[in-house]
Write an enzyme that holds these catalytic residues in place. Structure first.
Site: not given
Ligand code: 6PG
Length: 470
Positions: A129, A183, A186-187, A190
């Protein structure tokens, strides 16, 4: 020939930046890409004193790596990962390690771990990330795979990861697909926090009527408080950006339909499979989908017009303070939901996750890094088996003391017709979780009524069925 410490396959933005990051830390790194232009640009970008080699030849690449080989794939998830593995396999030997650094769905990693183990190759799924900047100057890294093989990777990963007070934001997560799973969650977190911030912005802009500069200053000021986090920080920066064409704030001319690559949806889908409730992550996924219905929303805005019945106008400073506390409580429940999913998944998939370690490596480099993580980490250090962050005495007390503001903010939003599903679901999660009794007894009775599905009683052991209405 076999002089390179580490290999990177795929010299796109992430691959090239991570490779240069490794070279900065004194490692000799080889890069492979079938596109000769990417190889040339890598070799140009590398500093003279760095040991960097690029090639389009799989044989040369594999031959250049120290044994056992350690190499990482930074190619799009899915078919390209299988294709890269297939092209490398003829050149690999027993004990070599392949790390997949993409956002791969965790069951794909489990399949690859098994297939490659049969050939004596260790396969790792690693969440990374922090985007482009993170890869270049220090990401948060979540590797999972064989415990002993990790020792071969550890020095490189610890050197390149983000540091918080000298502490590297990388740790062995667990066996099999543990790294991809962590991860993924984590997303999910996010997505939920980004939705929460978007709602906060809406509440202050549409609800309170804050002008753009005050709005921007509010986020900037919050970042100096307990809300300090990467996502609040970049929100303040985003709100400050002016569009050179129109002279307006750029955010005001950006369309409101949000895209998604799908990792948040995976989190929700798998949470349902595991029966791990993550309502605020679900709401965030839903809102991105709802945002795409632009034509319908435009029509509905005309047809379903309604004027809010608001008796009192909001007091600016007071409401901002209430929204700030509401945000803190809702954000706490989002981490509580995600961490609980990880606890449940760890048991279901036998990952052996250490929740305090996960929070430790999320404190720097990653998108959800935040000051509050120090407190959340301390909670899991006090009790590694904590069922839910809200059950920690300190966190629980704090949330109870601040919850009234979440209620006030949700009420104000409801009365004004401002959609705040992240705030609402966070509050409902909190209220449901702290309810000793829920009305689900009625659901059990209904199931028994129409389907003879049976129910349990609170006063006796056993399962029961009633001939309802005689
Ligand atoms: C990270 C982000 C990275 C990416 C996402 C965006 O941790 O660096 O999460 O993995 O920016 O995939 O996700 P979306 O396109 O689904 O919003």
């Amino acid at each position: 020939m076999s002089q390179y410490d580490f290999g990177i396959v795929g010299l796109g933005v992430m691959g090239r930046n991570l490779l240069l990051n490794m070279a900065d830390h004194g490692f000799a790194v080889a890069g492979l890409d079938l596109d000769a232009a990417k190889v040339t640009s890598l070799e140009k970008e590398a500093a003279r004193d760095q040991q960097v080699m690029g090639t389009t030849s799989v044989a040369e690449f594999a031959g250049s790596l120290k044994h056992p080989r350690a190499l990482m794939l930074l190619v799009p998830a899915g078919g390209p990962v299988d294709a890269a593995i297939a092209s490398l396999l003829p050149y690999l030997e027993n004990g070599d390690i392949i790390v997949d650094g993409g956002n791969t769905y965790f069951t794909d990693t489990d399949r690859r771990v098994t297939e490659l183990a049969a050939k004596g190759i260790h396969f790792f799924g690693m969440g990374i990330s922090g985007g482009e900047q993170g890869a270049r100057f220090g990401p948060s890294m979540m590797p999972g795979g064989d415990r002993r093989a990790y020792e071969r990777l550890r020095p490189v990963f610890e050197a390149v990861a983000a540091k918080v007070n000298g502490d590297a934001c990388v740790a062995y997560m667990g066996s099999g697909s543990a790294g991809n799973y962590v991860k993924m969650v984590h997303n999910g977190i996010e997505y939920a926090i980004m939705q929460l911030i978007a709602e906060t912005y809406d509440l202050l802009k549409r609800g309170l009527g804050l002008p753009d500069d005050r709005l921007q200053q509010t986020f900037e000021a919050w970042n100096e408080t307990e809300l300090n986090s990467f996502l609040i920080e970049i929100t303040a920066k985003v709100l400050n950006e002016v569009d050179t064409e129109t002279g307006q704030r750029l955010v005001n001319v950006i369309s409101d339909w949000a895209k998604a690559k799908g990792t948040g949806k995976w989190t929700s889908q798998n949470a349902m499979d595991l029966q791990a409730p993550v309502p605020t992550i679900d709401a965030a996924v839903t809102m991105r989908d709802l945002s795409k219905l632009k034509t319908e929303r435009t029509e509905a805005a005309k047809r379903l017009r309604w004027s809010p019945v608001v008796h009192e106008s909001l007091l600016e400073d007071q409401f901002i303070a209430q929204v700030k506390n509401a945000y803190y409580v809702a954000m706490t429940t989002i981490y509580a939901q995600g961490m609980t999913q990880l606890r449940i998944a760890s048991e279901a998939y036998q990952y052996g996750l250490q929740l305090d370690e996960i929070i430790r490596i999320w404190r720097g480099g990653c998108i959800i890094r935040a000051a509050c993580l120090e407190d959340f980490r301390a909670a899991y250090q006090r009790d590694p088996a904590l069922p839910n962050l809200l059950l920690d005495d300190e966190i629980g007390r704090r949330v109870v003391n601040m919850q009234q503001h979440l209620r006030t903010v949700v009420t104000e939003a409801v009365n004004r017709g401002i959609p705040v599903p992240a705030f609402m679901s966070a509050l409902a999660y909190f209220d449901a979780y702290r309810s000793e009794t829920l009305p689900t007894n009625l659901i059990q009775a209904q199931r028994d009524y129409f389907g003879a599905h049976q129910y349990e009683r609170i006063d006796r052991e056993g399962v029961f069925h009633t001939q309802w209405n005689g």
